[in-house]
Scaffold this motif. Structure first.
Motif, PDB file in Angstrom:
ATOM      1  N   GLN A 138      -1.007   9.203  -3.566  1.00 34.40           N
ATOM      2  CA  GLN A 138       0.199   8.430  -3.321  1.00 34.40           C
ATOM      3  C   GLN A 138      -0.129   7.221  -2.451  1.00 34.40           C
ATOM      4  O   GLN A 138      -1.110   7.207  -1.702  1.00 34.40           O
ATOM      5  CB  GLN A 138       1.288   9.279  -2.671  1.00 34.40           C
ATOM      6  CG  GLN A 138       1.002   9.714  -1.249  1.00 34.40           C
ATOM      7  CD  GLN A 138       2.140  10.526  -0.658  1.00 34.40           C
ATOM      8  OE1 GLN A 138       2.684  11.413  -1.305  1.00 34.40           O
ATOM      9  NE2 GLN A 138       2.496  10.230   0.570  1.00 34.40           N
ATOM     10  N   TYR A 139       0.703   6.207  -2.582  1.00 36.54           N
ATOM     11  CA  TYR A 139       0.536   4.984  -1.797  1.00 36.54           C
ATOM     12  C   TYR A 139       1.894   4.305  -1.702  1.00 36.54           C
ATOM     13  O   TYR A 139       2.648   4.265  -2.688  1.00 36.54           O
ATOM     14  CB  TYR A 139      -0.470   4.037  -2.461  1.00 36.54           C
ATOM     15  CG  TYR A 139      -0.636   2.721  -1.727  1.00 36.54           C
ATOM     16  CD1 TYR A 139      -1.438   2.640  -0.596  1.00 36.54           C
ATOM     17  CD2 TYR A 139       0.032   1.573  -2.160  1.00 36.54           C
ATOM     18  CE1 TYR A 139      -1.574   1.451   0.093  1.00 36.54           C
ATOM     19  CE2 TYR A 139      -0.104   0.377  -1.481  1.00 36.54           C
ATOM     20  CZ  TYR A 139      -0.913   0.322  -0.347  1.00 36.54           C
ATOM     21  OH  TYR A 139      -1.054  -0.869   0.331  1.00 36.54           O
ATOM     22  N   THR A 140       2.205   3.773  -0.534  1.00 36.53           N
ATOM     23  CA  THR A 140       3.460   3.061  -0.340  1.00 36.53           C
ATOM     24  C   THR A 140       3.189   1.589  -0.114  1.00 36.53           C
ATOM     25  O   THR A 140       2.413   1.224   0.785  1.00 36.53           O
ATOM     26  CB  THR A 140       4.244   3.637   0.854  1.00 36.53           C
ATOM     27  OG1 THR A 140       4.518   5.023   0.608  1.00 36.53           O
ATOM     28  CG2 THR A 140       5.566   2.897   1.036  1.00 36.53           C
ATOM     29  N   ASP A 141       3.789   0.752  -0.936  1.00 35.33           N
ATOM     30  CA  ASP A 141       3.637  -0.704  -0.814  1.00 35.33           C
ATOM     31  C   ASP A 141       4.624  -1.215   0.229  1.00 35.33           C
ATOM     32  O   ASP A 141       5.770  -1.544  -0.075  1.00 35.33           O
ATOM     33  CB  ASP A 141       3.888  -1.369  -2.169  1.00 35.33           C
ATOM     34  CG  ASP A 141       3.656  -2.880  -2.120  1.00 35.33           C
ATOM     35  OD1 ASP A 141       3.221  -3.381  -1.059  1.00 35.33           O
ATOM     36  OD2 ASP A 141       3.922  -3.549  -3.137  1.00 35.33           O
ATOM     37  N   THR A 142       4.167  -1.291   1.462  1.00 37.84           N
ATOM     38  CA  THR A 142       5.037  -1.738   2.550  1.00 37.84           C
ATOM     39  C   THR A 142       5.179  -3.250   2.605  1.00 37.84           C
ATOM     40  O   THR A 142       6.047  -3.770   3.318  1.00 37.84           O
ATOM     41  CB  THR A 142       4.483  -1.235   3.901  1.00 37.84           C
ATOM     42  OG1 THR A 142       3.139  -1.728   4.071  1.00 37.84           O
ATOM     43  CG2 THR A 142       4.462   0.291   3.953  1.00 37.84           C
ATOM     44  N   ALA A 143       4.336  -3.966   1.836  1.00 37.93           N
ATOM     45  CA  ALA A 143       4.394  -5.431   1.853  1.00 37.93           C
ATOM     46  C   ALA A 143       5.397  -5.997   0.858  1.00 37.93           C
ATOM     47  O   ALA A 143       5.730  -7.187   0.919  1.00 37.93           O
ATOM     48  CB  ALA A 143       3.007  -6.007   1.571  1.00 37.93           C
ATOM     49  N   ALA A 144       5.856  -5.186  -0.063  1.00 37.39           N
ATOM     50  CA  ALA A 144       6.819  -5.675  -1.056  1.00 37.39           C
ATOM     51  C   ALA A 144       8.158  -5.971  -0.391  1.00 37.39           C
ATOM     52  O   ALA A 144       8.638  -5.200   0.451  1.00 37.39           O
ATOM     53  CB  ALA A 144       6.988  -4.639  -2.155  1.00 37.39           C
ATOM     54  N   LYS A 145       8.770  -7.095  -0.771  1.00 41.72           N
ATOM     55  CA  LYS A 145      10.049  -7.492  -0.193  1.00 41.72           C
ATOM     56  C   LYS A 145      11.204  -6.880  -0.971  1.00 41.72           C
ATOM     57  O   LYS A 145      11.108  -6.695  -2.183  1.00 41.72           O
ATOM     58  CB  LYS A 145      10.165  -9.012  -0.192  1.00 41.72           C
ATOM     59  CG  LYS A 145       9.124  -9.703   0.675  1.00 41.72           C
ATOM     60  CD  LYS A 145       9.270 -11.219   0.621  1.00 41.72           C
ATOM     61  CE  LYS A 145       8.204 -11.894   1.491  1.00 41.72           C
ATOM     62  NZ  LYS A 145       8.309 -13.371   1.428  1.00 41.72           N
ATOM     63  N   PRO A 146      12.284  -6.542  -0.285  1.00 36.54           N
ATOM     64  CA  PRO A 146      13.435  -5.945  -0.967  1.00 36.54           C
ATOM     65  C   PRO A 146      13.925  -6.834  -2.110  1.00 36.54           C
ATOM     66  O   PRO A 146      14.005  -8.059  -1.975  1.00 36.54           O
ATOM     67  CB  PRO A 146      14.486  -5.847   0.145  1.00 36.54           C
ATOM     68  CG  PRO A 146      13.703  -5.810   1.415  1.00 36.54           C
ATOM     69  CD  PRO A 146      12.499  -6.683   1.166  1.00 36.54           C
ATOM     70  N   GLY A 147      14.198  -6.208  -3.227  1.00 39.94           N
ATOM     71  CA  GLY A 147      14.721  -6.949  -4.377  1.00 39.94           C
ATOM     72  C   GLY A 147      13.662  -7.489  -5.312  1.00 39.94           C
ATOM     73  O   GLY A 147      13.975  -7.869  -6.442  1.00 39.94           O
ATOM     74  N   GLU A 148      12.406  -7.575  -4.873  1.00 46.98           N
ATOM     75  CA  GLU A 148      11.335  -8.060  -5.740  1.00 46.98           C
ATOM     76  C   GLU A 148      10.960  -7.010  -6.779  1.00 46.98           C
ATOM     77  O   GLU A 148      11.000  -5.817  -6.504  1.00 46.98           O
ATOM     78  CB  GLU A 148      10.097  -8.424  -4.920  1.00 46.98           C
ATOM     79  CG  GLU A 148      10.253  -9.633  -4.034  1.00 46.98           C
ATOM     80  CD  GLU A 148       8.972  -9.977  -3.280  1.00 46.98           C
ATOM     81  OE1 GLU A 148       8.857 -11.112  -2.801  1.00 46.98           O
ATOM     82  OE2 GLU A 148       8.093  -9.097  -3.191  1.00 46.98           O
ATOM     83  N   LYS A 149      10.593  -7.453  -7.969  1.00 47.16           N
ATOM     84  CA  LYS A 149      10.153  -6.559  -9.034  1.00 47.16           C
ATOM     85  C   LYS A 149       8.653  -6.752  -9.257  1.00 47.16           C
ATOM     86  O   LYS A 149       8.195  -7.874  -9.496  1.00 47.16           O
ATOM     87  CB  LYS A 149      10.910  -6.834 -10.325  1.00 47.16           C
ATOM     88  CG  LYS A 149      12.403  -6.553 -10.231  1.00 47.16           C
ATOM     89  CD  LYS A 149      12.657  -5.046 -10.064  1.00 47.16           C
ATOM     90  CE  LYS A 149      14.149  -4.745 -10.066  1.00 47.16           C
ATOM     91  NZ  LYS A 149      14.425  -3.307  -9.870  1.00 47.16           N
ATOM     92  N   HIS A 150       7.909  -5.683  -9.156  1.00 43.52           N
ATOM     93  CA  HIS A 150       6.472  -5.748  -9.355  1.00 43.52           C
ATOM     94  C   HIS A 150       6.043  -4.672 -10.358  1.00 43.52           C
ATOM     95  O   HIS A 150       6.725  -3.658 -10.539  1.00 43.52           O
ATOM     96  CB  HIS A 150       5.726  -5.525  -8.042  1.00 43.52           C
ATOM     97  CG  HIS A 150       6.006  -6.572  -7.007  1.00 43.52           C
ATOM     98  ND1 HIS A 150       5.510  -7.846  -7.079  1.00 43.52           N
ATOM     99  CD2 HIS A 150       6.765  -6.517  -5.865  1.00 43.52           C
ATOM    100  CE1 HIS A 150       5.914  -8.542  -6.027  1.00 43.52           C
ATOM    101  NE2 HIS A 150       6.680  -7.758  -5.285  1.00 43.52           N
ATOM    102  N   THR A 151       4.896  -4.890 -10.958  1.00 43.63           N
ATOM    103  CA  THR A 151       4.297  -3.918 -11.869  1.00 43.63           C
ATOM    104  C   THR A 151       3.029  -3.363 -11.233  1.00 43.63           C
ATOM    105  O   THR A 151       2.181  -4.136 -10.763  1.00 43.63           O
ATOM    106  CB  THR A 151       3.964  -4.564 -13.224  1.00 43.63           C
ATOM    107  OG1 THR A 151       5.175  -5.046 -13.813  1.00 43.63           O
ATOM    108  CG2 THR A 151       3.316  -3.555 -14.158  1.00 43.63           C
TER     109      THR A 151
END
Length: 460
Positions: free
Chosen positions: A426-439
């Protein structure tokens, strides 16, 4: 007398301590007090049975846990891979995680076998011989565990299918003795840093073990570190080579299918031996397991065997070997012989097969990724690359810390089992901003650095 209990337990494991060398067998005595640590949950596809210690003569004086992994989707098992820990309380605790090892699971899965990790509740200063000589009760308890696990897992064939036995230290003495007691059940046997004693010098009432024709036909491997008396002659474990040489010489002189592989880097710790042991078992199981679990083991083919001089570093086809075959290391085929040559040189067995791609990649709205992954049969599993939108985001583990042998995702310990607490995918992407969509995609890495194909994408 306390009756054995069949039960599912809950699970978590204390940090393993260093394994002790095997102690000689002894007559049963009352063991010291033992407080077992909590165990991690054995939820399907894991199952566990537990037995209380007995005070009756001929029965096991230590409590014991047997944890088994059943490959998902397998309808009928063809065998059991057994990973047996060594002597001492720390080694016993290390054995609690053996069935959770992803690399050994892949060996078992490819041959439709279960993976079994016994764990004896031996107090630190108690006599190891009370379990590592199977005739002191552990043989009887092991066989009972297979019958009980057959009921618990709804795989009745568990009670009768053959075994691939791996053991370390006192566990090596145990698996070697089981080979001599039950050759008809043994597909192959690997003894790391230990061998049985043919004559029990500490218990004259115990009958000597015998090299029967049936036992001699089972492929076996004696494996030890060079610092166990091969090149290093002083220290705690340097008597190991004397015992291995005696067992190998007697077994091979009678035509036994046995080899010796010396780890040039280690002492009693297991090091990189799994990168030879697992391909070796793969070759033996491929040759010997019957198509139907109810059929007997097939004879081990010998026409493709290679031979090597004892403590040498080259191997030749048996038909071209010019030395004395009855003193030579026996290897099942050319592929294993080449791996053996690499192993005895520096343990750097080459691998050209990348691991399979991770599966079931999922991500939650808060950026937590999870996935599943199988190990590469030859090169194991070192870690993962996490990609976001086609770019590398992270490598796991973030702080590699395998204390023994190659870098391994599950951080193999002294006893060659996953270190607790076990690594999770498991890994948590803490750098992603709320509302952004990533693959997101995941890539597996094996222990020689080969990369898998990228996984299927996952999007929140």
């Amino acid at each position: 007398m306390k009756l054995p209990l069949l039960t599912l337990l809950a699970l978590s494991l204390a940090t393993p301590l260093l394994a002790q060398t095997a102690q000689p067998p002894a007559t049963p005595s009352t063991p010291a007090a033992y407080t077992p640590p909590p165990l991690p949950p054995a939820d399907p596809p894991y199952f566990r049975v537990h037995y209380e210690p007995s005070t009756q003569p001929g029965e096991l004086t230590f409590g014991a846990n047997y944890t088994i992994w059943i490959p998902p989707g397998v309808k009928t098992l063809r065998g059991i891979v057994v990973h047996q820990h060594g002597c001492g309380e720390g080694a016993c605790k290390a054995g609690q995680s053996a069935a959770f090892d992803l690399h050994w699971q892949e060996l078992a899965r490819q041959h439709e076998c279960a993976l079994l990790g016994p764990s004896y509740e031996q107090p630190e200063k108690a006599n190891c011989g009370l379990w590592c000589d199977p005739r002191n009760g552990s043989d009887k308890t092991f066989l009972r565990s297979l019958t009980d696990l057959a009921t618990l897992t709804h795989h009745p064939e568990l009670a009768t299918v053959p075994w691939a036995l791996w053991g370390h230290s006192g566990g090596a003495a145990w698996v070697g003795t089981m080979l001599l007691l039950h050759p008809d059940r043994c597909a192959a046997v690997w003894m790391r840093s230990g061998t049985p004693r043919i004559v029990n010098r500490d218990d004259p009432a115990m009958p000597p073990l015998e090299f029967t024709p049936q036992a001699l036909a089972v492929p076996a491997m004696c494996n030890l570190g060079t610092k166990e008396g091969v090149t290093v002659k002083e220290g705690r474990f340097t008597g190991g080579w004397t015992n291995v040489e005696e067992f190998f010489t007697g077994f091979r002189a009678k035509g036994g299918l046995i080899g010796v592989s010396v780890d040039p880097l280690t002492s009693h710790e297991c090091g990189n031996q799994r990168y030879l042991a697992i391909p070796w078992f793969d070759a033996c199981l491929t040759a010997r397991l019957p198509a139907k679990s109810s059929d007997p083991l097939k004879p081990m083919p010998t026409g493709d065997a290679w031979l090597a001089r004892l403590l040498g570093d080259t191997a030749q086809p048996a038909t071209q070997f010019t030395g004395d075959a009855k003193t030579a290391v026996w290897l099942p085929n050319e592929s294993i012989a080449k791996d053996w040559v690499a192993y005895v040189k520096d343990t750097a067995i080459p691998d050209t097969t990348p691991p399979p791609a991770p599966t079931d990649v999922r991500i939650t709205a808060n950026g937590e990724l999870t996935w599943n992954a199988a190990a590469d049969l030859k090169g194991g599993l070192a870690g993962f690359i996490v990609e976001r939108d086609g770019q590398e985001l992270a490598r796991l583990p973030e702080k590699p810390a395998t204390p023994f042998g190659r870098q391994n995702f599950q951080k193999n310990n002294y006893s060659d089992t996953p270190t607790q607490p076990m690594a999770v995918m498991q890994y948590t992407d803490t750098a992603a901003k709320p509302g952004e969509k990533h693959t997101y995609r995941i890539i597996s890495l094996n222990t020689v650095g080969l990369r898998s194909q990228v996984s299927a994408p996952a999007t929140p």
